[in-house]
Design an enzyme around this catalytic site. Structure first.
Site: not given
Length: 561
Positions: A52, A54, A95, A127-128, A131, A228, A263, A265, A386, A390, A421
Protein backbone atom coordinates in the site's frame (compact mmCIF):
# COMPACT_ATOMS: atom_id res chain seq x y z
CA UNK A 1 24.22 8.35 11.90
CA UNK A 2 21.97 5.33 11.66
CA UNK A 3 23.52 2.12 12.91
CA UNK A 4 22.47 -0.69 10.59
CA UNK A 5 23.29 -3.60 12.86
CA UNK A 6 19.68 -3.54 13.98
CA UNK A 7 19.61 -6.64 16.10
CA UNK A 8 22.72 -5.64 18.03
CA UNK A 9 22.02 -1.97 18.61
CA UNK A 10 18.25 -1.71 18.94
CA UNK A 11 16.48 -2.71 22.16
CA UNK A 12 15.84 -6.38 22.67
CA UNK A 13 12.10 -5.87 22.15
CA UNK A 14 12.73 -4.91 18.53
CA UNK A 15 14.86 -7.87 17.57
CA UNK A 16 13.73 -11.33 18.43
CA UNK A 17 15.58 -14.30 19.77
CA UNK A 18 15.81 -17.31 17.57
CA UNK A 19 13.31 -19.28 19.60
CA UNK A 20 10.68 -16.53 19.73
CA UNK A 21 9.20 -17.37 16.34
CA UNK A 22 10.85 -20.68 15.66
CA UNK A 23 8.36 -23.03 14.08
CA UNK A 24 8.47 -25.55 11.29
CA UNK A 25 6.10 -25.57 8.33
CA UNK A 26 5.96 -28.40 5.83
CA UNK A 27 7.14 -27.62 2.32
CA UNK A 28 6.64 -29.65 -0.86
CA UNK A 29 8.72 -32.79 -1.08
CA UNK A 30 12.17 -32.46 -2.60
CA UNK A 31 12.28 -33.53 -6.23
CA UNK A 32 15.71 -34.89 -7.06
CA UNK A 33 15.56 -33.73 -10.68
CA UNK A 34 14.64 -30.16 -9.75
CA UNK A 35 16.10 -29.20 -6.36
CA UNK A 36 19.83 -28.75 -5.82
CA UNK A 37 20.04 -28.01 -2.11
CA UNK A 38 22.33 -30.16 -0.03
CA UNK A 39 21.20 -32.49 2.71
CA UNK A 40 21.96 -31.37 6.30
CA UNK A 41 23.03 -27.92 5.10
CA UNK A 42 21.11 -24.91 6.49
CA UNK A 43 20.19 -22.12 4.09
CA UNK A 44 19.21 -18.57 5.02
CA UNK A 45 16.30 -16.97 3.15
CA UNK A 46 15.18 -13.44 4.00
CA UNK A 47 11.88 -12.00 2.79
CA UNK A 48 11.49 -8.20 2.89
CA UNK A 49 8.11 -6.68 2.21
CA UNK A 50 6.06 -3.48 1.94
CA UNK A 51 2.51 -2.76 0.78
CA UNK A 52 0.00 0.00 0.00
CA UNK A 53 2.68 2.43 -1.13
CA UNK A 54 0.13 4.92 -2.52
CA UNK A 55 2.51 7.32 -4.21
CA UNK A 56 4.90 7.88 -1.28
CA UNK A 57 8.12 7.91 -3.32
CA UNK A 58 9.15 11.05 -1.42
CA UNK A 59 9.47 11.56 2.33
CA UNK A 60 6.66 13.48 4.04
CA UNK A 61 6.91 17.01 5.46
CA UNK A 62 8.63 15.80 8.65
CA UNK A 63 11.02 13.44 6.89
CA UNK A 64 9.21 10.13 7.46
CA UNK A 65 9.42 7.17 5.02
CA UNK A 66 10.24 7.70 1.31
CA UNK A 67 12.03 5.40 -1.12
CA UNK A 68 15.48 6.95 -0.65
CA UNK A 69 15.62 6.02 3.04
CA UNK A 70 14.03 2.66 2.27
CA UNK A 71 16.83 1.91 -0.19
CA UNK A 72 19.41 2.58 2.52
CA UNK A 73 17.81 -0.05 4.75
CA UNK A 74 17.28 -2.62 1.99
CA UNK A 75 20.82 -2.22 0.66
CA UNK A 76 22.29 -2.87 4.10
CA UNK A 77 20.11 -5.91 4.78
CA UNK A 78 20.94 -7.31 1.35
CA UNK A 79 24.66 -6.90 2.05
CA UNK A 80 24.30 -8.49 5.48
CA UNK A 81 22.35 -11.49 4.16
CA UNK A 82 24.71 -11.98 1.22
CA UNK A 83 27.78 -11.85 3.48
CA UNK A 84 26.32 -14.75 5.47
CA UNK A 85 25.70 -16.78 2.31
CA UNK A 86 21.94 -16.16 2.31
CA UNK A 87 19.52 -14.93 -0.33
CA UNK A 88 16.85 -12.24 -0.21
CA UNK A 89 13.54 -11.45 -1.90
CA UNK A 90 11.83 -8.03 -1.75
CA UNK A 91 8.07 -8.16 -2.35
CA UNK A 92 5.21 -5.66 -2.45
CA UNK A 93 1.57 -6.25 -1.55
CA UNK A 94 0.45 -3.77 -4.22
CA UNK A 95 -1.46 -0.47 -4.45
CA UNK A 96 1.44 1.60 -5.71
CA UNK A 97 -0.94 4.14 -7.25
CA UNK A 98 -2.91 7.05 -5.85
CA UNK A 99 -2.34 9.12 -2.76
CA UNK A 100 0.16 11.94 -3.32
CA UNK A 101 -0.31 14.56 -6.06
CA UNK A 102 3.34 14.64 -7.17
CA UNK A 103 3.03 10.93 -7.91
CA UNK A 104 -0.54 11.02 -9.20
CA UNK A 105 0.12 13.61 -11.90
CA UNK A 106 2.99 11.43 -13.18
CA UNK A 107 1.00 8.17 -13.06
CA UNK A 108 3.37 6.81 -10.37
CA UNK A 109 6.37 6.80 -12.70
CA UNK A 110 8.80 7.95 -9.95
CA UNK A 111 7.46 5.26 -7.64
CA UNK A 112 8.09 2.42 -10.07
CA UNK A 113 11.49 3.83 -11.01
CA UNK A 114 12.42 4.09 -7.34
CA UNK A 115 11.19 0.58 -6.55
CA UNK A 116 13.23 -0.76 -9.46
CA UNK A 117 16.34 0.99 -8.14
CA UNK A 118 15.76 -0.53 -4.70
CA UNK A 119 15.50 -3.98 -6.28
CA UNK A 120 11.94 -5.23 -5.79
CA UNK A 121 11.48 -8.76 -7.09
CA UNK A 122 7.68 -8.90 -7.54
CA UNK A 123 4.44 -7.20 -6.53
CA UNK A 124 0.79 -8.11 -6.22
CA UNK A 125 -1.60 -6.16 -8.39
CA UNK A 126 -3.74 -4.02 -6.08
CA UNK A 127 -7.20 -2.62 -6.72
CA UNK A 128 -5.72 0.90 -6.99
CA UNK A 129 -3.58 -0.18 -9.91
CA UNK A 130 -6.94 0.03 -11.72
CA UNK A 131 -7.25 3.72 -10.93
CA UNK A 132 -5.71 3.80 -14.39
CA UNK A 133 -6.90 2.04 -17.56
CA UNK A 134 -4.97 -0.99 -18.76
CA UNK A 135 -2.78 0.92 -21.29
CA UNK A 136 -1.39 3.04 -18.43
CA UNK A 137 -0.82 -0.08 -16.31
CA UNK A 138 1.14 -1.55 -19.23
CA UNK A 139 3.32 1.58 -19.23
CA UNK A 140 3.89 1.15 -15.50
CA UNK A 141 4.99 -2.42 -16.11
CA UNK A 142 7.64 -1.06 -18.49
CA UNK A 143 8.91 1.37 -15.82
CA UNK A 144 9.16 -1.49 -13.31
CA UNK A 145 12.00 -4.01 -13.47
CA UNK A 146 9.87 -6.59 -11.63
CA UNK A 147 6.71 -8.53 -12.50
CA UNK A 148 3.12 -7.60 -11.61
CA UNK A 149 1.46 -10.80 -10.35
CA UNK A 150 -2.24 -11.70 -10.19
CA UNK A 151 -3.45 -15.23 -10.76
CA UNK A 152 -7.15 -14.35 -10.47
CA UNK A 153 -7.35 -11.38 -12.88
CA UNK A 154 -8.62 -12.50 -16.30
CA UNK A 155 -9.84 -11.03 -19.52
CA UNK A 156 -13.59 -11.51 -19.36
CA UNK A 157 -15.02 -14.75 -20.73
CA UNK A 158 -11.60 -16.24 -21.41
CA UNK A 159 -8.87 -18.30 -19.77
CA UNK A 160 -6.29 -15.61 -20.51
CA UNK A 161 -4.85 -13.84 -17.49
CA UNK A 162 -4.16 -10.10 -17.61
CA UNK A 163 -0.91 -10.53 -15.63
CA UNK A 164 1.54 -13.33 -14.88
CA UNK A 165 0.23 -15.72 -12.25
CA UNK A 166 3.58 -16.51 -10.63
CA UNK A 167 7.35 -16.26 -10.85
CA UNK A 168 10.03 -18.76 -9.81
CA UNK A 169 13.18 -17.67 -7.98
CA UNK A 170 16.23 -19.89 -7.44
CA UNK A 171 17.83 -18.98 -4.12
CA UNK A 172 21.05 -20.97 -3.76
CA UNK A 173 19.37 -24.03 -5.20
CA UNK A 174 16.11 -23.59 -3.26
CA UNK A 175 13.20 -23.03 -5.63
CA UNK A 176 10.78 -20.39 -4.35
CA UNK A 177 7.49 -19.84 -6.15
CA UNK A 178 5.75 -16.48 -5.68
CA UNK A 179 2.20 -16.10 -6.99
CA UNK A 180 -0.14 -13.10 -6.84
CA UNK A 181 -3.78 -12.51 -5.93
CA UNK A 182 -5.96 -9.40 -6.21
CA UNK A 183 -9.09 -8.85 -4.12
CA UNK A 184 -12.14 -9.81 -6.13
CA UNK A 185 -13.77 -6.68 -4.72
CA UNK A 186 -11.74 -4.74 -7.31
CA UNK A 187 -14.67 -4.93 -9.70
CA UNK A 188 -16.56 -2.71 -7.23
CA UNK A 189 -13.64 -0.66 -5.92
CA UNK A 190 -12.15 0.46 -9.24
CA UNK A 191 -13.80 2.68 -11.80
CA UNK A 192 -15.82 0.41 -14.12
CA UNK A 193 -14.44 2.23 -17.15
CA UNK A 194 -10.96 0.98 -16.16
CA UNK A 195 -12.03 -2.64 -15.64
CA UNK A 196 -14.17 -3.01 -18.75
CA UNK A 197 -13.46 -6.44 -20.23
CA UNK A 198 -11.68 -7.66 -17.09
CA UNK A 199 -12.93 -9.96 -14.32
CA UNK A 200 -11.57 -10.74 -10.88
CA UNK A 201 -12.26 -14.35 -9.98
CA UNK A 202 -12.63 -15.71 -6.47
CA UNK A 203 -9.23 -15.86 -4.82
CA UNK A 204 -9.38 -19.21 -3.00
CA UNK A 205 -10.25 -21.36 -6.05
CA UNK A 206 -7.62 -19.55 -8.10
CA UNK A 207 -5.02 -20.06 -5.37
CA UNK A 208 -5.80 -23.78 -5.26
CA UNK A 209 -5.54 -23.93 -9.04
CA UNK A 210 -2.21 -22.11 -9.31
CA UNK A 211 -0.66 -23.99 -6.36
CA UNK A 212 -1.52 -27.30 -8.03
CA UNK A 213 -0.02 -26.04 -11.29
CA UNK A 214 3.17 -24.83 -9.58
CA UNK A 215 3.64 -28.12 -7.72
CA UNK A 216 3.17 -30.15 -10.87
CA UNK A 217 5.32 -28.13 -13.23
CA UNK A 218 7.88 -26.39 -11.00
CA UNK A 219 8.40 -28.65 -7.94
CA UNK A 220 9.18 -25.72 -5.59
CA UNK A 221 10.68 -25.97 -2.13
CA UNK A 222 8.79 -22.92 -0.86
CA UNK A 223 5.56 -21.20 -1.97
CA UNK A 224 4.71 -17.57 -1.16
CA UNK A 225 1.50 -15.73 -2.03
CA UNK A 226 1.88 -11.99 -2.54
CA UNK A 227 -1.64 -10.68 -2.14
CA UNK A 228 -3.78 -7.57 -2.10
CA UNK A 229 -6.77 -8.93 -0.19
CA UNK A 230 -6.59 -7.62 3.38
CA UNK A 231 -5.89 -9.12 6.79
CA UNK A 232 -9.12 -9.43 8.77
CA UNK A 233 -8.77 -10.52 12.36
CA UNK A 234 -9.97 -14.10 12.84
CA UNK A 235 -11.35 -14.06 9.29
CA UNK A 236 -14.08 -11.53 10.08
CA UNK A 237 -14.08 -9.65 6.79
CA UNK A 238 -17.58 -8.17 7.06
CA UNK A 239 -18.90 -6.88 3.74
CA UNK A 240 -15.42 -6.96 2.16
CA UNK A 241 -14.20 -9.88 0.07
CA UNK A 242 -12.37 -12.66 1.98
CA UNK A 243 -8.78 -11.88 2.90
CA UNK A 244 -5.52 -13.54 3.83
CA UNK A 245 -6.78 -15.36 6.95
CA UNK A 246 -9.59 -17.00 5.00
CA UNK A 247 -7.18 -17.90 2.21
CA UNK A 248 -4.78 -19.67 4.56
CA UNK A 249 -7.60 -21.51 6.31
CA UNK A 250 -9.13 -22.62 3.02
CA UNK A 251 -5.99 -24.29 1.68
CA UNK A 252 -4.54 -27.64 2.63
CA UNK A 253 -2.10 -27.35 5.51
CA UNK A 254 1.41 -27.20 4.08
CA UNK A 255 0.32 -25.85 0.68
CA UNK A 256 1.45 -22.31 1.38
CA UNK A 257 4.39 -21.17 3.48
CA UNK A 258 3.82 -17.43 3.59
CA UNK A 259 1.39 -14.67 2.60
CA UNK A 260 2.82 -11.20 2.01
CA UNK A 261 -0.31 -9.08 2.13
CA UNK A 262 -1.79 -5.64 1.66
CA UNK A 263 -5.10 -3.81 1.19
CA UNK A 264 -6.32 -3.49 4.80
CA UNK A 265 -3.29 -1.28 5.57
CA UNK A 266 -2.57 -2.77 8.99
CA UNK A 267 0.65 -3.69 10.70
CA UNK A 268 -0.10 -7.38 11.19
CA UNK A 269 1.30 -7.85 14.68
CA UNK A 270 -0.56 -10.38 16.80
CA UNK A 271 -1.27 -10.01 20.51
CA UNK A 272 -2.53 -13.61 20.70
CA UNK A 273 -3.96 -16.19 18.27
CA UNK A 274 -6.57 -14.47 16.06
CA UNK A 275 -6.18 -11.19 17.97
CA UNK A 276 -4.21 -8.37 16.36
CA UNK A 277 -2.52 -5.50 18.25
CA UNK A 278 -4.80 -2.59 17.33
CA UNK A 279 -2.37 0.21 18.26
CA UNK A 280 1.05 -1.02 17.22
CA UNK A 281 3.92 1.17 18.43
CA UNK A 282 6.85 1.47 15.99
CA UNK A 283 9.99 -0.27 17.18
CA UNK A 284 8.21 -2.73 19.50
CA UNK A 285 7.91 -6.50 18.92
CA UNK A 286 5.75 -7.72 16.07
CA UNK A 287 4.60 -11.33 15.92
CA UNK A 288 3.22 -12.22 12.47
CA UNK A 289 -0.04 -14.10 12.16
CA UNK A 290 -0.02 -17.84 11.51
CA UNK A 291 -3.02 -19.69 10.14
CA UNK A 292 -3.10 -23.35 9.15
CA UNK A 293 0.70 -23.49 8.95
CA UNK A 294 1.00 -20.30 6.87
CA UNK A 295 2.78 -17.17 8.07
CA UNK A 296 0.87 -13.96 7.25
CA UNK A 297 2.59 -10.56 7.21
CA UNK A 298 1.65 -6.99 6.31
CA UNK A 299 3.67 -3.80 6.85
CA UNK A 300 0.98 -1.17 7.44
CA UNK A 301 1.15 1.36 4.56
CA UNK A 302 3.07 4.06 2.63
CA UNK A 303 6.51 2.50 3.21
CA UNK A 304 6.33 3.38 6.89
CA UNK A 305 8.02 0.03 7.58
CA UNK A 306 10.07 -2.58 5.82
CA UNK A 307 8.97 -5.98 7.09
CA UNK A 308 11.77 -8.53 7.54
CA UNK A 309 11.30 -12.29 7.90
CA UNK A 310 14.41 -14.46 8.28
CA UNK A 311 13.95 -18.15 7.53
CA UNK A 312 16.22 -21.17 7.80
CA UNK A 313 15.68 -23.94 5.25
CA UNK A 314 17.06 -27.33 6.31
CA UNK A 315 16.33 -30.72 4.73
CA UNK A 316 13.06 -29.56 3.18
CA UNK A 317 11.82 -27.85 6.36
CA UNK A 318 11.35 -24.13 6.80
CA UNK A 319 11.76 -22.37 10.16
CA UNK A 320 11.02 -18.70 10.84
CA UNK A 321 13.91 -17.48 12.97
CA UNK A 322 13.14 -13.78 13.25
CA UNK A 323 10.49 -11.26 12.27
CA UNK A 324 10.38 -7.49 12.67
CA UNK A 325 8.93 -4.30 11.25
CA UNK A 326 11.69 -1.75 10.69
CA UNK A 327 10.38 1.83 10.99
CA UNK A 328 11.52 4.13 8.20
CA UNK A 329 12.23 7.38 10.06
CA UNK A 330 8.89 7.36 11.87
CA UNK A 331 8.62 10.05 14.53
CA UNK A 332 6.62 10.73 17.68
CA UNK A 333 5.73 13.85 19.61
CA UNK A 334 7.55 14.23 22.93
CA UNK A 335 6.48 16.70 25.61
CA UNK A 336 9.25 19.13 26.58
CA UNK A 337 7.57 19.79 29.94
CA UNK A 338 7.16 23.51 29.34
CA UNK A 339 4.04 23.47 27.21
CA UNK A 340 5.93 22.72 24.01
CA UNK A 341 6.59 19.51 22.12
CA UNK A 342 9.31 18.15 19.88
CA UNK A 343 9.58 15.34 17.35
CA UNK A 344 11.84 12.35 18.03
CA UNK A 345 12.57 9.19 16.04
CA UNK A 346 10.96 6.06 17.40
CA UNK A 347 14.27 4.28 16.81
CA UNK A 348 17.12 5.93 14.93
CA UNK A 349 17.54 8.15 11.89
CA UNK A 350 18.05 6.42 8.56
CA UNK A 351 20.00 8.48 5.99
CA UNK A 352 18.59 8.76 2.49
CA UNK A 353 20.41 7.11 -0.37
CA UNK A 354 21.91 10.10 -2.19
CA UNK A 355 21.87 8.60 -5.69
CA UNK A 356 18.20 7.65 -5.52
CA UNK A 357 17.29 10.97 -3.91
CA UNK A 358 18.96 12.83 -6.78
CA UNK A 359 17.14 10.72 -9.34
CA UNK A 360 13.73 11.31 -7.73
CA UNK A 361 14.18 15.03 -7.05
CA UNK A 362 13.15 16.24 -10.56
CA UNK A 363 9.89 14.30 -10.28
CA UNK A 364 9.17 15.89 -6.91
CA UNK A 365 9.77 19.35 -8.34
CA UNK A 366 7.79 18.76 -11.52
CA UNK A 367 4.45 20.55 -11.44
CA UNK A 368 5.07 21.83 -7.91
CA UNK A 369 4.19 25.45 -8.71
CA UNK A 370 0.74 24.47 -9.91
CA UNK A 371 0.13 22.27 -6.88
CA UNK A 372 1.15 24.93 -4.36
CA UNK A 373 -1.13 27.72 -5.57
CA UNK A 374 -3.42 28.85 -2.73
CA UNK A 375 -7.06 27.96 -3.32
CA UNK A 376 -8.52 29.27 -0.07
CA UNK A 377 -8.37 29.30 3.69
CA UNK A 378 -9.70 26.88 6.32
CA UNK A 379 -10.62 27.58 9.93
CA UNK A 380 -10.55 24.38 12.00
CA UNK A 381 -10.08 20.82 10.77
CA UNK A 382 -11.99 18.87 8.14
CA UNK A 383 -11.83 15.21 9.17
CA UNK A 384 -10.99 12.72 6.43
CA UNK A 385 -9.23 9.92 8.33
CA UNK A 386 -10.31 6.47 7.11
CA UNK A 387 -11.06 5.41 10.68
CA UNK A 388 -13.78 8.10 10.70
CA UNK A 389 -15.15 8.45 7.17
CA UNK A 390 -15.69 4.71 6.71
CA UNK A 391 -17.72 4.52 9.91
CA UNK A 392 -19.65 7.78 10.29
CA UNK A 393 -20.58 11.04 8.63
CA UNK A 394 -17.90 13.74 8.79
CA UNK A 395 -17.54 17.45 8.17
CA UNK A 396 -15.18 16.62 5.29
CA UNK A 397 -17.91 14.59 3.61
CA UNK A 398 -20.33 17.49 4.05
CA UNK A 399 -17.85 19.96 2.56
CA UNK A 400 -17.14 17.80 -0.47
CA UNK A 401 -20.81 17.12 -1.11
CA UNK A 402 -21.58 20.81 -0.70
CA UNK A 403 -19.13 21.50 -3.52
CA UNK A 404 -20.67 18.83 -5.77
CA UNK A 405 -24.24 19.94 -5.02
CA UNK A 406 -23.38 23.56 -5.76
CA UNK A 407 -21.61 22.65 -9.01
CA UNK A 408 -24.65 20.70 -10.26
CA UNK A 409 -27.50 22.62 -8.61
CA UNK A 410 -28.60 19.28 -7.17
CA UNK A 411 -31.12 18.54 -4.42
CA UNK A 412 -28.96 15.99 -2.61
CA UNK A 413 -25.40 14.67 -2.71
CA UNK A 414 -24.15 11.11 -2.22
CA UNK A 415 -20.62 9.70 -2.07
CA UNK A 416 -18.82 6.81 -0.38
CA UNK A 417 -16.38 7.18 2.51
CA UNK A 418 -13.64 5.31 0.64
CA UNK A 419 -13.46 8.20 -1.82
CA UNK A 420 -12.23 10.51 0.98
CA UNK A 421 -8.50 9.97 1.44
CA UNK A 422 -7.14 12.65 3.79
CA UNK A 423 -7.95 15.44 6.26
CA UNK A 424 -7.43 19.19 5.90
CA UNK A 425 -6.01 21.24 8.76
CA UNK A 426 -6.38 24.92 9.54
CA UNK A 427 -4.55 27.41 7.35
CA UNK A 428 -4.05 28.11 3.68
CA UNK A 429 -5.38 25.34 1.42
CA UNK A 430 -3.62 24.58 -1.85
CA UNK A 431 -4.62 22.50 -4.81
CA UNK A 432 -2.12 19.93 -3.62
CA UNK A 433 -3.96 19.65 -0.29
CA UNK A 434 -7.26 19.11 -2.10
CA UNK A 435 -5.76 16.48 -4.40
CA UNK A 436 -4.65 14.49 -1.33
CA UNK A 437 -8.28 14.40 -0.22
CA UNK A 438 -9.66 13.59 -3.68
CA UNK A 439 -6.84 11.88 -5.64
CA UNK A 440 -8.83 9.62 -7.97
CA UNK A 441 -9.72 12.08 -10.72
CA UNK A 442 -13.43 11.22 -10.70
CA UNK A 443 -15.89 13.42 -12.58
CA UNK A 444 -18.73 15.25 -10.85
CA UNK A 445 -21.98 13.94 -12.32
CA UNK A 446 -25.70 14.14 -11.67
CA UNK A 447 -28.88 12.30 -12.55
CA UNK A 448 -32.57 12.51 -11.69
CA UNK A 449 -34.88 10.04 -9.97
CA UNK A 450 -38.48 10.20 -8.89
CA UNK A 451 -39.12 10.05 -5.16
CA UNK A 452 -40.19 6.41 -5.51
CA UNK A 453 -37.05 5.54 -7.46
CA UNK A 454 -34.92 7.41 -4.94
CA UNK A 455 -36.19 5.20 -2.10
CA UNK A 456 -35.00 2.10 -3.99
CA UNK A 457 -31.61 3.76 -4.53
CA UNK A 458 -31.31 4.70 -0.86
CA UNK A 459 -32.07 1.13 0.24
CA UNK A 460 -28.86 0.07 -1.50
CA UNK A 461 -26.83 3.03 -0.25
CA UNK A 462 -27.71 2.60 3.44
CA UNK A 463 -27.02 -1.15 3.24
CA UNK A 464 -23.29 -0.39 2.99
CA UNK A 465 -21.81 -1.40 6.33
CA UNK A 466 -19.67 0.85 8.55
CA UNK A 467 -16.01 0.04 8.05
CA UNK A 468 -16.34 -0.52 4.31
CA UNK A 469 -15.13 1.97 1.72
CA UNK A 470 -18.67 1.89 0.31
CA UNK A 471 -20.13 3.43 3.48
CA UNK A 472 -22.44 6.24 2.30
CA UNK A 473 -22.21 9.97 3.02
CA UNK A 474 -25.26 12.15 2.33
CA UNK A 475 -26.03 15.86 1.92
CA UNK A 476 -29.53 17.39 2.39
CA UNK A 477 -31.06 14.04 3.33
CA UNK A 478 -32.72 12.57 6.44
CA UNK A 479 -34.00 8.97 6.44
CA UNK A 480 -36.31 7.44 9.04
CA UNK A 481 -36.24 3.65 9.39
CA UNK A 482 -38.43 1.13 11.12
CA UNK A 483 -36.40 -2.04 11.36
CA UNK A 484 -34.88 -2.48 7.92
CA UNK A 485 -37.61 -0.50 6.14
CA UNK A 486 -37.44 3.15 5.09
CA UNK A 487 -40.64 4.79 6.34
CA UNK A 488 -39.86 8.46 5.78
CA UNK A 489 -37.42 10.59 3.76
CA UNK A 490 -36.86 14.33 3.93
CA UNK A 491 -35.02 16.32 1.26
CA UNK A 492 -33.81 19.70 2.55
CA UNK A 493 -36.13 19.14 5.50
CA UNK A 494 -39.14 18.77 3.17
CA UNK A 495 -41.13 15.49 2.96
CA UNK A 496 -40.27 13.32 -0.03
CA UNK A 497 -42.76 13.52 -2.91
CA UNK A 498 -42.95 10.12 -4.59
CA UNK A 499 -43.91 11.68 -7.94
CA UNK A 500 -41.44 14.56 -7.96
CA UNK A 501 -38.09 14.31 -9.74
CA UNK A 502 -34.99 14.97 -7.65
CA UNK A 503 -31.49 15.74 -8.86
CA UNK A 504 -28.69 13.71 -7.22
CA UNK A 505 -25.05 14.79 -7.38
CA UNK A 506 -22.34 12.13 -7.10
CA UNK A 507 -19.15 11.00 -8.83
CA UNK A 508 -18.86 8.95 -12.01
CA UNK A 509 -17.31 6.06 -10.08
CA UNK A 510 -20.52 5.47 -8.11
CA UNK A 511 -22.77 6.23 -11.08
CA UNK A 512 -21.07 3.45 -13.04
CA UNK A 513 -21.84 0.95 -10.27
CA UNK A 514 -18.64 1.37 -8.27
CA UNK A 515 -18.71 0.15 -4.65
CA UNK A 516 -21.83 -1.82 -5.57
CA UNK A 517 -24.08 1.23 -5.93
CA UNK A 518 -26.94 1.19 -8.47
CA UNK A 519 -25.84 1.92 -12.03
CA UNK A 520 -27.22 5.32 -12.98
CA UNK A 521 -24.95 6.44 -15.83
CA UNK A 522 -27.33 4.81 -18.34
CA UNK A 523 -30.29 6.98 -17.30
CA UNK A 524 -31.51 9.56 -19.85
CA UNK A 525 -31.13 12.24 -17.15
CA UNK A 526 -27.45 11.40 -16.46
CA UNK A 527 -24.99 14.25 -17.04
CA UNK A 528 -21.21 14.13 -16.66
CA UNK A 529 -20.16 17.73 -15.95
CA UNK A 530 -16.59 17.08 -17.04
CA UNK A 531 -15.32 18.66 -13.84
CA UNK A 532 -12.80 16.68 -11.83
CA UNK A 533 -13.90 16.28 -8.20
CA UNK A 534 -10.80 18.09 -6.90
CA UNK A 535 -11.41 20.97 -9.31
CA UNK A 536 -14.98 21.39 -8.04
CA UNK A 537 -13.70 21.46 -4.45
CA UNK A 538 -10.95 23.93 -5.41
CA UNK A 539 -13.56 26.22 -6.96
CA UNK A 540 -15.72 25.91 -3.85
CA UNK A 541 -12.80 27.01 -1.66
CA UNK A 542 -12.09 29.92 -3.98
CA UNK A 543 -15.73 31.03 -3.81
CA UNK A 544 -16.47 30.55 -0.11
CA UNK A 545 -13.18 31.11 1.75
CA UNK A 546 -12.58 31.38 4.54
CA UNK A 547 -14.22 28.00 5.12
CA UNK A 548 -15.19 27.37 8.75
CA UNK A 549 -15.13 23.64 9.51
CA UNK A 550 -17.81 24.00 12.21
CA UNK A 551 -20.31 25.05 9.52
CA UNK A 552 -20.07 21.55 8.03
CA UNK A 553 -20.62 19.41 11.11
CA UNK A 554 -22.95 16.56 10.09
CA UNK A 555 -26.35 16.00 11.63
CA UNK A 556 -27.89 12.52 12.05
CA UNK A 557 -29.09 11.32 8.66
CA UNK A 558 -30.73 8.06 9.76
CA UNK A 559 -33.38 8.13 12.47
CA UNK A 560 -35.05 5.08 14.01
CA UNK A 561 -38.79 5.26 14.47
Amino acid sequence: MYNFNLCKKLPLVVCFSLFSFSSIADVPNQNSSESTWEKNKPYQITILHTNDHHGRFWQNDIGEYGLSAQKTVVDHIRQEVTAKGGKLLLLSGGDINTGVPESDVLQARPDFIGMSEIGYDAMAVGNHEFDHPLPIIREQQKWASFPFLSANTYFKDSDKRVFDAYKIFNLNGIKVAVFGLTTDDTIFLASPKNTDGIEFRKTLPEAQKVIAQIKTTEHPDMIIAVTHMGHYENGEHGSMAPGDVELARGLQSGDLDMIVGGHSQNPVCMASPNKRITEYVPGTPCAPDQQNGTWIVQAHEWGKYVGRADFTFLNGKLTLQNYQLIPINLKKEVDNGNGTKRLEYYTQEIPQNKQLLERLTPYQEQGKQQLLVKSGQLIGRLEGDRSIVRYQQSNMGQLLLSAFVEKTNADIGIMSGGMIRDSLIEGNITYRDILKVEPFGNSVVYFELTGAELIDYLKVAISKKPGAGAYAHFKNLIITKEGENIVDVKIKNEPLDLQKRYRIATLDFLAAGGDGYPITNTLPTYVDTGYRDADAVKQYFETHSPINATDYEPTPFILDK
